[in-house]
Write a protein that holds these residues in place. Sequence first.
Motif, PDB file in Angstrom:
ATOM      1  N   ILE A  41      -2.683  55.891  15.667  1.00 25.99           N
ATOM      2  CA  ILE A  41      -3.280  56.783  16.660  1.00 25.99           C
ATOM      3  C   ILE A  41      -3.565  58.117  15.975  1.00 25.99           C
ATOM      4  O   ILE A  41      -2.637  58.834  15.590  1.00 25.99           O
ATOM      5  CB  ILE A  41      -2.327  56.975  17.858  1.00 25.99           C
ATOM      6  CG1 ILE A  41      -1.993  55.625  18.527  1.00 25.99           C
ATOM      7  CG2 ILE A  41      -2.901  57.971  18.861  1.00 25.99           C
ATOM      8  CD1 ILE A  41      -3.143  54.966  19.243  1.00 25.99           C
ATOM      9  N   ASP A  42      -4.830  58.444  15.818  1.00 26.05           N
ATOM     10  CA  ASP A  42      -5.230  59.680  15.130  1.00 26.05           C
ATOM     11  C   ASP A  42      -5.296  60.830  16.137  1.00 26.05           C
ATOM     12  O   ASP A  42      -6.374  61.237  16.577  1.00 26.05           O
ATOM     13  CB  ASP A  42      -6.589  59.480  14.436  1.00 26.05           C
ATOM     14  CG  ASP A  42      -6.459  58.716  13.117  1.00 26.05           C
ATOM     15  OD1 ASP A  42      -5.357  58.214  12.818  1.00 26.05           O
ATOM     16  OD2 ASP A  42      -7.478  58.631  12.388  1.00 26.05           O
ATOM     17  N   ASP A  43      -4.130  61.334  16.473  1.00 23.25           N
ATOM     18  CA  ASP A  43      -4.067  62.358  17.521  1.00 23.25           C
ATOM     19  C   ASP A  43      -3.686  63.734  16.968  1.00 23.25           C
ATOM     20  O   ASP A  43      -2.895  64.455  17.565  1.00 23.25           O
ATOM     21  CB  ASP A  43      -3.094  61.926  18.632  1.00 23.25           C
ATOM     22  CG  ASP A  43      -1.692  61.654  18.088  1.00 23.25           C
ATOM     23  OD1 ASP A  43      -1.525  61.640  16.841  1.00 23.25           O
ATOM     24  OD2 ASP A  43      -0.779  61.455  18.897  1.00 23.25           O
ATOM     25  N   LEU A 184      -7.534  68.638  10.028  1.00 30.01           N
ATOM     26  CA  LEU A 184      -8.742  67.835  10.221  1.00 30.01           C
ATOM     27  C   LEU A 184      -8.417  66.420   9.765  1.00 30.01           C
ATOM     28  O   LEU A 184      -7.387  66.166   9.167  1.00 30.01           O
ATOM     29  CB  LEU A 184      -9.901  68.454   9.439  1.00 30.01           C
ATOM     30  CG  LEU A 184     -10.385  69.668  10.239  1.00 30.01           C
ATOM     31  CD1 LEU A 184     -10.487  70.890   9.386  1.00 30.01           C
ATOM     32  CD2 LEU A 184     -11.683  69.353  10.935  1.00 30.01           C
ATOM     33  N   TYR A 185      -9.307  65.519  10.022  1.00 26.35           N
ATOM     34  CA  TYR A 185      -9.033  64.099   9.828  1.00 26.35           C
ATOM     35  C   TYR A 185      -8.747  63.682   8.376  1.00 26.35           C
ATOM     36  O   TYR A 185      -7.878  62.839   8.113  1.00 26.35           O
ATOM     37  CB  TYR A 185     -10.218  63.305  10.414  1.00 26.35           C
ATOM     38  CG  TYR A 185     -10.470  62.014   9.728  1.00 26.35           C
ATOM     39  CD1 TYR A 185      -9.641  60.916   9.960  1.00 26.35           C
ATOM     40  CD2 TYR A 185     -11.499  61.886   8.793  1.00 26.35           C
ATOM     41  CE1 TYR A 185      -9.847  59.726   9.290  1.00 26.35           C
ATOM     42  CE2 TYR A 185     -11.706  60.702   8.129  1.00 26.35           C
ATOM     43  CZ  TYR A 185     -10.881  59.632   8.366  1.00 26.35           C
ATOM     44  OH  TYR A 185     -11.069  58.474   7.701  1.00 26.35           O
ATOM     45  N   LEU A 186      -9.475  64.273   7.413  1.00 23.30           N
ATOM     46  CA  LEU A 186      -9.528  63.687   6.061  1.00 23.30           C
ATOM     47  C   LEU A 186      -8.187  63.495   5.361  1.00 23.30           C
ATOM     48  O   LEU A 186      -7.872  62.411   4.889  1.00 23.30           O
ATOM     49  CB  LEU A 186     -10.408  64.561   5.159  1.00 23.30           C
ATOM     50  CG  LEU A 186     -11.914  64.437   5.323  1.00 23.30           C
ATOM     51  CD1 LEU A 186     -12.600  65.448   4.411  1.00 23.30           C
ATOM     52  CD2 LEU A 186     -12.387  63.039   5.000  1.00 23.30           C
ATOM     53  N   VAL A 202     -10.991  49.403   6.559  1.00 26.10           N
ATOM     54  CA  VAL A 202     -12.209  48.796   7.100  1.00 26.10           C
ATOM     55  C   VAL A 202     -12.692  49.715   8.208  1.00 26.10           C
ATOM     56  O   VAL A 202     -11.964  49.944   9.189  1.00 26.10           O
ATOM     57  CB  VAL A 202     -11.900  47.397   7.683  1.00 26.10           C
ATOM     58  CG1 VAL A 202     -13.180  46.747   8.193  1.00 26.10           C
ATOM     59  CG2 VAL A 202     -11.202  46.526   6.648  1.00 26.10           C
ATOM     60  N   ARG A 203     -13.877  50.273   8.052  1.00 28.55           N
ATOM     61  CA  ARG A 203     -14.365  51.229   9.049  1.00 28.55           C
ATOM     62  C   ARG A 203     -15.882  51.322   8.960  1.00 28.55           C
ATOM     63  O   ARG A 203     -16.511  50.694   8.112  1.00 28.55           O
ATOM     64  CB  ARG A 203     -13.699  52.593   8.829  1.00 28.55           C
ATOM     65  CG  ARG A 203     -13.938  53.180   7.455  1.00 28.55           C
ATOM     66  CD  ARG A 203     -13.057  54.416   7.245  1.00 28.55           C
ATOM     67  NE  ARG A 203     -13.263  55.034   5.947  1.00 28.55           N
ATOM     68  CZ  ARG A 203     -12.488  56.011   5.463  1.00 28.55           C
ATOM     69  NH1 ARG A 203     -11.474  56.478   6.182  1.00 28.55           N
ATOM     70  NH2 ARG A 203     -12.747  56.533   4.294  1.00 28.55           N
ATOM     71  N   GLY A 204     -16.452  52.123   9.832  1.00 28.54           N
ATOM     72  CA  GLY A 204     -17.907  52.222   9.918  1.00 28.54           C
ATOM     73  C   GLY A 204     -18.493  52.991   8.740  1.00 28.54           C
ATOM     74  O   GLY A 204     -17.826  53.817   8.106  1.00 28.54           O
TER      75      GLY A 204
HETATM   76  N1  GLU Z   1      -9.858  58.478  13.416  1.00 26.81           N
HETATM   77  C1  GLU Z   1     -10.931  58.138  12.508  1.00 26.81           C
HETATM   78  C2  GLU Z   1     -12.112  57.688  13.327  1.00 26.81           C
HETATM   79  O1  GLU Z   1     -11.928  57.243  14.442  1.00 26.81           O
HETATM   80  C3  GLU Z   1     -10.446  57.053  11.582  1.00 26.81           C
HETATM   81  C4  GLU Z   1     -11.378  56.678  10.491  1.00 26.81           C
HETATM   82  C5  GLU Z   1     -10.674  55.783   9.509  1.00 26.81           C
HETATM   83  O2  GLU Z   1     -10.601  54.578   9.793  1.00 26.81           O
HETATM   84  O3  GLU Z   1     -10.201  56.267   8.504  1.00 26.81           O
HETATM   85  O4  GLU Z   1     -13.241  57.802  12.906  1.00 26.81           O
END
Ligand code: GLU
Length: 441
Positions: A41-43, A184-186, A202-204
């Motif tokens: 969970i990226d909160d 921040l996310y990185l 695995v992501r967009g």
């Molecule tokens: N929280 C990021 C997003 O939703 C995660 C990206 C990732 O998978 O690293 O874009």
Amino acid sequence: MSVITRFAPSPTGRLHVGNIRTALHNWMWARKTGGRFLLRIDDTDQARSREEHVASIRADLAWLGLVPDGEARQSERFDLYERRFAELVASGRIYPAYETQQELDLKRKILLGRGLPPVYDRAALGLTEADRARLEAEGIRPHWRFKLDHGAPIEWHDLIRGPQRFDPATMSDPVIRRADGSWLYLLPSVIDDIDLAITHVVRGEDHVSNTAAQLQMFAALGATPPAFAHEALLTGAEGKLSKRLGSLGADHFREAGIEPQALVALLARLGTSDPVEPLPDPAPLIEGFDFARFGRAPARFDEAELAQLNARIVHQLGHADVAGRLPPGMDEAGWHAIRPNLATVAEAADWWAVVEGPIDSVPDPDDADFLLTAAQTAAAIDWSTDPWHALTGALKEATGRKGKALFLPLRRALTGRDHGPDMAALLPLIGRDRALLRLRG
Ligand code: GLU
């Protein structure tokens, strides 16, 4: 080394079809390799994250059958981020910067006006200790940037996109922490991927340039990076990136009568060189899952295709799969009789109402005599095995009718409709008493 994947949504909204697809592929890869699939969970953005979204993400994954083998929450991991941040500050890979947003916007505009890429000029690296002390004495708090190493190109072999190459000198040093201390996310993502021993990200493909910066963060933290697979994005049926896709979530599909198996079967194969097939069991989908089968072109998500696939999956579902959603009294025989006619499970109730009655039927006056004969015949036949063939066989002989002239008046009288499930399966469910009443009008 056993595979560990993670699906890392930010709980700032509900999952949409694109997120669901990413979650599915992470899950499939873990299942295929006997590895683990984690939910992260990226909160870190506490102002925008909502507990209700965390709950809905878990519920949507459960509905889809994508049960995580473990869960991590970034908001519980700030101590770890703080420690690793301090290491990178000490090694000079993270530096404080004091420009305001307006100053940065202005710098950007000037560069763009000169036809140059709007890359951050690293002015903050030129500050002396005295400069920084003065700025801080003025009450200016720094934000923090990761210093990219311009020494060599950043390269990796993407499992979907193939060889990738970025020139770090064309990239701005990414801001990794805000002046108020928030993340921040990185960087937290990299710290977590290291700490949780993630083997595959695995992501967009919207994250491809983040990966370039993140690869340097893995190196700066002394870690071997995971493998990366960046998936082409989904487009709407009309072939464009569509806003609507961003609003299509599990709730929408559930309300439209879409089974999770249909969504899984479609999203498992969409964008690959394999055909989409109505497979209600994910095992063969998992078996054949391979990043190499994904193309780089955007994949078209078509709700009409999903609806068709859904119908073909509904036709295969067992009574036990749907029992809780059927009208009371609809047993296995009822489900099997009606299932081939359904586009959604919910439609079973309409057909069950036809079985149980009352029905509206307005017989054609021309058929009155025929139906009277039918009622008499129905009273005389054996109902224990195959009443429909017994009835139509006897009627054919008695009246000389055949084909549509034989079947349609019976179907209309018995169901009130011109079309529907196989009468041979339906008539035993309607049963002798109701059938006789309906035939007598
Ligand atoms: N929280 C990021 C997003 O939703 C995660 C990206 C990732 O998978 O690293 O874009």
